[in-house]
Structure formats: C-alpha cells, structure tokens
Design a protein around this motif. Structure first.
Motif, short mmCIF file in Angstrom:
data_model
loop_
_atom_site.label_atom_id
_atom_site.label_comp_id
_atom_site.label_asym_id
_atom_site.label_seq_id
_atom_site.Cartn_x
_atom_site.Cartn_y
_atom_site.Cartn_z
N ASP A 30 4.44 -22.76 76.21
CA ASP A 30 5.26 -21.66 76.73
C ASP A 30 5.81 -20.75 75.66
N GLN A 31 5.99 -21.29 74.46
CA GLN A 31 6.54 -20.47 73.38
C GLN A 31 6.09 -21.02 72.03
N PRO A 32 5.98 -20.12 71.01
CA PRO A 32 5.58 -20.58 69.69
C PRO A 32 6.68 -21.48 69.10
N ARG A 33 6.27 -22.51 68.41
CA ARG A 33 7.21 -23.43 67.77
C ARG A 33 6.71 -23.81 66.39
N HIS A 34 7.65 -24.18 65.50
CA HIS A 34 7.25 -24.63 64.16
C HIS A 34 7.29 -26.16 64.12
N GLY A 35 6.60 -26.72 63.12
CA GLY A 35 6.39 -28.16 63.04
C GLY A 35 7.64 -29.00 63.13
N TYR A 36 8.62 -28.64 62.37
CA TYR A 36 9.86 -29.42 62.35
C TYR A 36 10.50 -29.44 63.74
N ASP A 37 10.46 -28.32 64.40
CA ASP A 37 11.00 -28.20 65.76
C ASP A 37 10.23 -29.12 66.71
N LYS A 77 12.86 -15.71 57.11
CA LYS A 77 14.16 -15.10 57.41
C LYS A 77 15.10 -15.43 56.28
N ALA A 78 16.04 -14.51 56.00
CA ALA A 78 17.02 -14.74 54.94
C ALA A 78 17.87 -15.96 55.30
N GLY A 79 18.21 -16.74 54.30
CA GLY A 79 19.07 -17.90 54.54
C GLY A 79 18.36 -19.00 55.28
N GLN A 80 17.03 -19.05 55.11
CA GLN A 80 16.23 -20.03 55.84
C GLN A 80 14.95 -20.30 55.07
N ARG A 81 14.53 -21.56 55.08
CA ARG A 81 13.24 -21.84 54.50
C ARG A 81 12.19 -21.24 55.42
N ARG A 82 11.05 -20.84 54.87
CA ARG A 82 10.00 -20.26 55.72
C ARG A 82 9.51 -21.27 56.74
N ARG A 83 9.16 -20.76 57.90
CA ARG A 83 8.66 -21.60 58.98
C ARG A 83 7.29 -21.11 59.41
N ARG A 84 6.46 -22.06 59.83
CA ARG A 84 5.16 -21.67 60.38
C ARG A 84 5.17 -21.93 61.88
N TYR A 85 5.14 -20.82 62.63
CA TYR A 85 5.19 -20.91 64.09
C TYR A 85 3.77 -20.97 64.66
N TYR A 86 3.56 -21.95 65.53
CA TYR A 86 2.25 -22.09 66.16
C TYR A 86 2.32 -21.70 67.63
N ARG A 87 1.28 -20.98 68.06
CA ARG A 87 1.17 -20.63 69.48
C ARG A 87 -0.16 -21.17 69.99
N LEU A 88 -0.23 -21.37 71.30
CA LEU A 88 -1.44 -21.88 71.93
C LEU A 88 -2.47 -20.75 72.06
N THR A 89 -3.71 -21.00 71.66
CA THR A 89 -4.78 -20.01 71.82
C THR A 89 -5.39 -20.15 73.21
#
Lengths: 119, 119
Positions: A30-37, A77-89
């Motif tokens: 339903d929505q893109p999410r990053h690994g840690y999430d 984003k500032a004040g945040q480590r970079r995140r890799r967001y994955y979405r369903l193809t």
DNA sequence: GGACTATATGTCGCTTAGTAATATATGGCT
DNA sequence: AGCCATATATTACTAAGCGACATATAGTCC
C-alpha cells in the motif's frame, strides 16, 4: 540437552524463511517503506512472534529488487540517515497474489496433515 | 526470466523446511510409520502441495531420532525390503504439542501482517 | 530372460540462505 | 563522554534442502 528444543526455536526459525518474502511484499503493497521500518513492523504486528535479523532482511530486499518485484529509491532528509524506500512493482503485485494463494494452500495442507483445526 | 518465479516455487520450497518436523511428528503420533510411508502420506494428504525429497526425509528422521523425539526399530518381513518404523517418544509428544502451538501462533502472525483472513 | 516399475532406505556434493558479529553514520538524551 | 535509537551494510560460519546416484527386493509385461 534435548529439552532445550521445547519452545520450538528451530521450528520458528525455519518457518520464517519461507514466509519472509510474503511478509515484505505485503508490507510495501500500500505504501513505500524502508528496510528498518519493515523489520520493526513485522516484529510489532506479530507481537514478537516474528523477528527479522538485519543480516537476513537487507540481503532479502536486494534479492527482491533484483528480481524486479520491488523497486527501491534513496531518500535523504536533513537530521536523518539516508533511507531506501521500496515500493511494489506491477510484477511484484502479481507475485504477491500468487504467494498469498500458495500460503493459503500451504497452511491448509499442513493443518490437514497435522490435525489442526482453524477456528 | 523473473516470471518463472510466479507460482511461488521458492516460497513452497522454503515453507516446507520449517513445517517438516511438525508433519513427521504428527504422522507418527497415533501409530508407528516407516519413512517411505511418511513421504507418501504427506504427498497424498496434501494433494501434492507438499512433497518430500528422500535426501531430506531420511536425514530428518535421523535427526529427530537423535534428539529423542522419535524412536525407530527395524522390521523385516519375507517378500519385503526391511523397513524402519518410527514411533513418537514421550518427549516427542511434548515437542509436538509445543510445535503445534508455535505453528498456530506463526500462522496467525503471518495472516495478521499479510492481511489474510481465515474463513 | 530382460526391461521396467514400485517399494524402501541411504549418501554425496552443490547451493541457498539464515545468523552472530561487526562496521559505519547521524542525532538525541543524560 | 557515554549510551541508545535509527538506518544500512558486510563477512564468515553454519544448517539444511535437493538433484543425482546407489543399493536391494519383488512383481509385471513382452
């Protein structure tokens, strides 16, 4: 000591393997999410029954992306480590539908053989 | 070609791993059975959804016996190859009960996360 | 007799994949 | 400074499934 097996740590560990793909694909449906999430969501929503090791989670995300089932993109984003967001193809969507069916079939088959009734 | 993954052979294969012990313990719960019989029963009762490779089945039986969950004994009859019948030990009975609970918990957790409702 | 199939158990080597441990980087709390 | 949470990443070890092959017995088909 054989008693230490009771509690079925082995069973739990093994079972996570096969369902891991299904869990991840479902969570990014339903929505893109990053690994840690994703890792945290699985732990929280399963109330601790399922837990992901980072050394399993990230390589699995790479595998799913390589197969074209999910697509990742870096978000900084500032004040945040970079995140890799994955979405369903679109292809991932088809795979998810197929895996949901496989999962249902599988659970029914195991329940039939082990004599477990579902409420 | 990524499409070849559809049908979820990978999921099926992986899922079998964790449930294998539970399946075997369940099948020898009421009566002693030999390996070949167990393999066939799993295939028949699951209507082909679950299938055991001999190179997985026999080593798994040895592991379960080594842990003291099942106990095997050779039975020789004329006009028949020797068979090794396994029965559930008292400790195996406890493990089976624990694994049935783990299985139920696991299925519920996966269903919750993947959004699958059970009828 | 020879070929094939079903029954029944056993093993080798390849490969996949989970996991502990460790690393890197940022920000907030005490 | 020390510690924890967030967030991604890798290495080395280990467990285990599976294709392929092997062994042994008995029945069926031509």
């Amino acid at each position: 000591m054989a008693m230490s097996y009771i509690g079925s740590h082995i069973l739990d560990r093994e079972l996570k393997k096969g369902s891991a793909e299904l869990l991840i694909l479902s969570l990014v449906e339903d929505q893109p999410r990053h690994g840690y999430d994703i890792g945290n969501l699985i732990e929280q929503r399963s109330e601790g029954v399922l837990r992901f090791n980072v050394a399993s989670l990230y390589p699995l995300l790479y595998r799913l992306e390589k197969r074209g089932w999910i697509q990742g993109r870096w978000v900084e984003k500032a004040g945040q480590r970079r995140r890799r967001y994955y979405r369903l193809t679109p292809e991932g969507k088809k795979v998810l539908a197929a895996q949901r069916n496989s999962w249902r079939e599988f659970v029914e088959a195991v329940n039939r053989i082990t004599g477990i009734e579902h409420a």
